[in-house]
Design an enzyme around this catalytic site. Structure first.
Site, PDB file in Angstrom:
ATOM      1  CE1 TYR A 134      -3.148   2.971   0.609  1.00 18.01           C
ATOM      2  CE2 TYR A 134      -3.389   2.274   2.889  1.00 18.01           C
ATOM      3  CZ  TYR A 134      -3.727   3.128   1.858  1.00 18.01           C
ATOM      4  OH  TYR A 134      -4.634   4.134   2.074  1.00 18.01           O
ATOM      5  CE  LYS A 151      -6.150   1.865  -0.612  1.00 12.78           C
ATOM      6  NZ  LYS A 151      -6.715   1.921   0.771  1.00 12.78           N
TER       7      LYS A 151
END
EC number: 4.3.3.7
Length: 294
Positions: free
Chosen positions: A134, A162
């Protein structure tokens, strides 16, 4: 089920009672709503106020989420700045029926490229489930180095990224560094642009309040029809971020009677939503759009 079999994960809010205790019944209800819409569920991410929760509360969230009879995958957030604590958290979660982990760039310390590689490799080595890395520099203070993707692209537990920098240019640089890794947009409104650049799906805040409509939005965006939806979703998600995440989302969920209270962990407060009419208008617009296409 593979992590990437699911195109939409909802970064779920964590419902609480007025005194700050967890509202586990509301949590279960929200997860069941996502299951009905076919959306994967991410618990204890930044939208779930994961870093503000006590360790005991985090354990209760994972126990509750993993105990429900649902068909969609459960992802658990892993983030902080103490590596040993994150390793212990992953090891704790292994005993439950969770499907994957979200590993955020280390907070506050602003490590260099090699430090980031060591951090992520340690977490990936610990996990026995698929992981999504992320990148969210607005929260961590540092962007994920492309070296992380180059060095770790072949790690068996590294399945997805992400990307929430808000930069299409950064996204394209990451794609070059790890061509075989699936990328998810971390920004609802940017999904049509990311889709045109080859992203795999979305990790969404909007799906908290509009689970079915957001599912349709993702499907259409990935089919190349996102640009025609952009004006509507840009306006509505702008309203959902008129205040620090997840404040507006919790306020709107409470207004829609999906959660009993809009309680947040300090320093977040619902007082930062000064005009709820913007949220109610966005809700009406999305619900009308979805009712017309059903």
């Amino acid at each position: 089920m593979s992590l990437t079999d699911t195109q939409l994960y909802t970064a779920l809010v964590t419902p609480m009672k007025e005194n700050g205790d967890l509202h586990l019944d509301d949590l279960a209800s929200l997860i069941h709503r996502q299951d009905e819409a076919g959306n994967g569920v991410l618990v204890l991410g930044s939208t779930g106020e994961g870093l503000a929760q006590s360790l005991e509360h985090k354990k209760q969230v994972v126990k509750t989420a993993s105990s429900l009879n649902i068909d969609v995958p459960i992802m658990v957030g892993v983030g902080g700045f103490n590596l040993r604590n994150q390793i212990e958290w992953i090891e704790y979660c292994h005993q439950f029926d969770v499907d994957s982990f979200l590993l955020v760039t280390p907070l506050y310390a602003k490590p260099g490229a090699k430090g980031q590689v060591q951090w992520f490799k340690s977490l990936l080595d610990t996990a026995d489930r698929p992981c999504m890395l992320y990148n969210v520099p607005s929260r961590t203070g540092i962007s994920m180095s492309p070296l992380v993707l180059k060095e770790l692209a072949d790690h068996p537990n590294f399945h997805a990224v992400k990307e929430a920098s808000g930069s299409i240019d950064d996204y394209q640089q990451y794609r070059k560094a790890a061509k075989d890794i699936a990328f998810y947009s971390g920004d609802d409104a940017l999904l049509p642009f990311f889709a045109m650049a080859g992203c795999h799906g979305l990790v969404s805040v909007a799906a908290n309040v509009w689970p079915h409509a957001t599912h349709e939005y993702v499907s259409r965006s990935l089919d190349g029809r996102g640009p025609e939806l952009l004006p509507l979703w840009q306006e509505c998600t702008d309203a959902l971020f008129k205040g620090p995440n997840p404040v507006p989302a919790k306020v709107l969920l409470h207004e829609k009677e999906e959660i009993e209270h809009s309680t947040l962990h300090p320093p977040l407060t619902e007082d930062d939503v000064e005009d709820i009419s913007l949220l109610k208008n966005a809700d009406n617009m999305i619900e009308q759009w979805y009712s017309e296409i059903e």
